[in-house]
Write an enzyme that holds these catalytic residues in place. Structure first.
Site, short mmCIF file in Angstrom:
data_model
loop_
_atom_site.label_atom_id
_atom_site.label_comp_id
_atom_site.label_asym_id
_atom_site.label_seq_id
_atom_site.Cartn_x
_atom_site.Cartn_y
_atom_site.Cartn_z
N LYS A 1 -10.45 -12.85 -3.33
CA LYS A 1 -10.33 -11.69 -4.23
C LYS A 1 -11.14 -11.97 -5.48
CE LYS A 1 -7.99 -7.78 -4.07
NZ LYS A 1 -7.67 -7.06 -2.84
N GLY B 1 0.58 6.88 -7.39
CA GLY B 1 -0.87 6.71 -7.37
C GLY B 1 -1.52 7.89 -6.70
N GLY C 1 -5.18 7.47 -6.03
CA GLY C 1 -6.52 6.92 -5.88
C GLY C 1 -6.89 6.89 -4.41
N ASN C 2 -7.76 5.97 -4.06
CA ASN C 2 -8.27 5.92 -2.69
C ASN C 2 -7.14 5.82 -1.66
OD1 ASN C 2 -8.99 3.94 -0.32
ND2 ASN C 2 -10.82 5.11 -0.79
P1 NAD Z 1 -7.57 3.34 -7.21
O1 NAD Z 1 -8.10 2.75 -8.45
O2 NAD Z 1 -8.44 4.22 -6.37
O3 NAD Z 1 -6.23 4.19 -7.53
C1 NAD Z 1 -5.18 3.71 -8.28
C2 NAD Z 1 -4.27 4.89 -8.59
O4 NAD Z 1 -3.10 4.41 -9.23
C3 NAD Z 1 -4.87 5.94 -9.52
O5 NAD Z 1 -4.46 7.22 -9.08
C4 NAD Z 1 -4.22 5.65 -10.87
O6 NAD Z 1 -4.11 6.82 -11.68
C5 NAD Z 1 -2.85 5.20 -10.39
N1 NAD Z 1 -2.13 4.37 -11.36
C6 NAD Z 1 -2.55 3.28 -12.03
N2 NAD Z 1 -1.56 2.78 -12.77
C7 NAD Z 1 -0.48 3.57 -12.54
C8 NAD Z 1 0.85 3.58 -13.00
N3 NAD Z 1 1.29 2.65 -13.85
N4 NAD Z 1 1.69 4.53 -12.54
C9 NAD Z 1 1.24 5.48 -11.68
N5 NAD Z 1 0.00 5.52 -11.21
C10 NAD Z 1 -0.84 4.58 -11.63
O7 NAD Z 1 -7.01 2.12 -6.35
P2 NAD Z 1 -6.78 2.04 -4.78
O8 NAD Z 1 -8.01 1.50 -4.16
O9 NAD Z 1 -6.17 3.28 -4.29
O10 NAD Z 1 -5.71 0.84 -4.72
C11 NAD Z 1 -4.33 1.07 -4.96
C12 NAD Z 1 -3.55 -0.17 -4.53
O11 NAD Z 1 -3.82 -0.43 -3.16
C13 NAD Z 1 -3.89 -1.47 -5.26
O12 NAD Z 1 -2.74 -2.27 -5.32
C14 NAD Z 1 -4.92 -2.12 -4.35
O13 NAD Z 1 -5.00 -3.52 -4.55
C15 NAD Z 1 -4.33 -1.76 -3.01
N6 NAD Z 1 -5.26 -1.78 -1.89
C16 NAD Z 1 -6.41 -1.05 -1.92
C17 NAD Z 1 -7.23 -1.07 -0.80
C18 NAD Z 1 -8.46 -0.20 -0.71
O14 NAD Z 1 -9.09 -0.21 0.36
N7 NAD Z 1 -8.81 0.55 -1.73
C19 NAD Z 1 -6.91 -1.87 0.31
C20 NAD Z 1 -5.72 -2.59 0.29
C21 NAD Z 1 -4.91 -2.54 -0.82
#
Ligand code: NAD
Length: 428
Positions: free
Chosen positions: A107, A219, A221-222
């Site tokens: 990471k 959340g 996000g993605n």
């Molecule tokens: P991202 O940055 O696209 O989205 C994060 C989301 O969380 C956003 O909508 C943001 O507004 C919201 N957020 C942040 N802090 C917050 C809070 N305190 N309360 C409510 N909402 C909050 O990130 P992502 O890629 O969707 O990743 C989200 C989680 O999934 C992380 O823990 C990441 O490590 C994990 N993850 C991501 C992937 C991937 O492929 N993107 C894969 C495995 C795990």
């Protein structure tokens, strides 16, 4: 653990220690696996748009590469810490092992806030990150990917810098690239879809029907967006979604009891997953507190934002109706909160199983990049579903056979696989 004292690495080690004890892992392997094999800390100078020079702190942690090159995302976050990255690297090792792909765990991250940086500054940061570590990463060593607040655009800048330094084309160096530039179809959707494949399997086990179910998601996000999309396509209803307001610097929850309208929300969400609260209000959403997402009377909770969101302080506020927690985020549940979920008989799909779709598709992307042959989207999605479903089945079978909770069963499978690789190589 309260949010102030939470340390993700302590949490990751405590989870590991508990399973190591349970399976009687020998002391040398235990010591070897409870810390990263290698880590890199460096500074990245960036020439900012206003003419100033700013220093950023960058990291890469390679927890274990006994089963294959280290694999894991790069996060851009103002509150990033090396301990969080260590924990996430360790969780990546278990994640790759539980879905049985030939990769290890790594990471990376940079302490920064890309939301307040121009594209040019972000590009300099991406290139600077690669320059500092270009000799210690690569398709056969350690393969980065996007994570919180990084995306395909950042991956392509990083690839370009890596290829410039090494003098060749190495699309397998990084995953999550744009489609058409070495990216895999389906990668964008993969993590969120994977969460829903495991949720679908869990619901079959619990004799629940997605069509009659409701969910609340933290959340947007993605991960959350694609999980929400597939869950709705399968007939589920999402009544609340929580997001981060960058202006107010606090989280809030949007609720619509008749179900959220994905198409509406998508148009008022920025690239970092923050939904415009005012506009959402205009579309008939109620605006509630940041924690309100977990208090809703729903069947399913999907924390898909950040680590340490279900804690001893708030876990008791989870509604009696909740039957499943599908952990989309990494480490969203503290150890103390996890105990409460177990006591309450809530079925938990643990993070490193539920969200393994992302790395599984990253692995597919790497295979495609290395062979320079790209698959149709349907093929990627089918392979993803098959891999996630079989990983879920292996975990639930062990859980049933040994009367374990899902998290423990997933850990036992993963740790045994990694321990076997480490011992077979003669490292311990
Ligand atoms: P991202 O940055 O696209 O989205 C994060 C989301 O969380 C956003 O909508 C943001 O507004 C919201 N957020 C942040 N802090 C917050 C809070 N305190 N309360 C409510 N909402 C909050 O990130 P992502 O890629 O969707 O990743 C989200 C989680 O999934 C992380 O823990 C990441 O490590 C994990 N993850 C991501 C992937 C991937 O492929 N993107 C894969 C495995 C795990």
């Amino acid at each position: 653990m309260s949010k102030a004292t939470y340390n993700a690495y302590d949490e990751a080690k405590a989870q590991f220690d508990q399973i190591a004890e349970k399976i009687g892992l020998d002391e040398a392997t235990r010591q070897f696996l409870r810390r990263p094999m290698r880590e890199y800390h460096f500074t990245i100078p960036v020439h900012m748009d206003d003419g100033s020079r700013k220093l950023f702190w960058g990291y890469r942690v390679q927890h274990n590469d006994a089963r294959g090159p280290a694999k894991g995302g790069i996060r851009f976050h103002p509150l990033e810490t090396v301990d969080t990255i260590r924990a996430l690297a360790m969780w990546m090792t278990w994640k790759c092992a539980v879905v049985d792909i030939p990769l290890g765990g790594g990471k990376g991250g940079v302490i920064c806030d890309p939301r307040s940086m121009s594209d040019r500054e972000q590009e300099q940061l991406c290139r600077g990150w690669v320059r500092q570590i270009a000799k210690d990463i690569g398709p056969c060593i350690d393969v980065p990917a996007p994570d919180v607040m990084t995306n395909a655009k950042h991956m392509l800048w990083m690839l370009d810098e890596f290829e410039t330094i090494h003098g060749g084309r190495y699309p397998g160096f990084i995953t999550g690239k744009p489609v058409g530039m070495g990216g895999s179809l389906g990668r964008k959707e993969a993590t969120g879809f994977g969460v829903i494949y495991t949720l679908r399997e869990a619901m079959k086990e619990l004799n629940m029907s997605i069509k009659d179910s409701t969910a609340s998601i933290q959340g947007f996000g993605n991960v959350a967006q694609h999980a929400a999309k597939l869950y709705q396509q399968l007939g589920g209803k999402i009544i609340a979604i929580s997001s981060w307001d960058n202006t107010d610097q606090q989280a809030y929850t949007l609720r619509k009891k008749e179900g959220l309208d994905f198409n509406d929300l998508e148009t008022i969400t920025d690239p970092f997953g923050s939904i415009d609260k005012e506009k959402a209000g205009g579309l008939g959403y109620e605006i509630l507190s940041g924690d309100a997402w977990l208090e809703q009377d729903v069947d399913i909770l999907i924390p898909a934002a950040l680590e340490n969101q279900l804690t001893a302080d708030n876990v008791h506020r989870i509604s009696k109706q909740v039957k499943i927690v599908a952990e989309g985020a990494n480490g969203p549940t503290s150890g103390e909160a996890d105990k409460v979920l177990v006591q309450r008989n809530i079925f938990v799909i643990p993070d490193f199983l539920a969200n393994a779709g992302g790395v599984t598709c990253s692995y597919f992307e790497q295979v495609q990049s290395n062979t320079n042959h790209y698959w149709e989207k349907d093929e990627v999605i089918q392979k993803l579903d098959a891999r996630m479903t079989s990983a879920f089945k292996a975990v639930i079978d062990l859980a049933r056979e040994k009367k374990l909770h899902m998290r423990d069963a997933a850990y036992i499978i993963a740790i045994n696989r990694v321990a076997f690789a480490v011992k077979s190589r003669g490292w311990v």
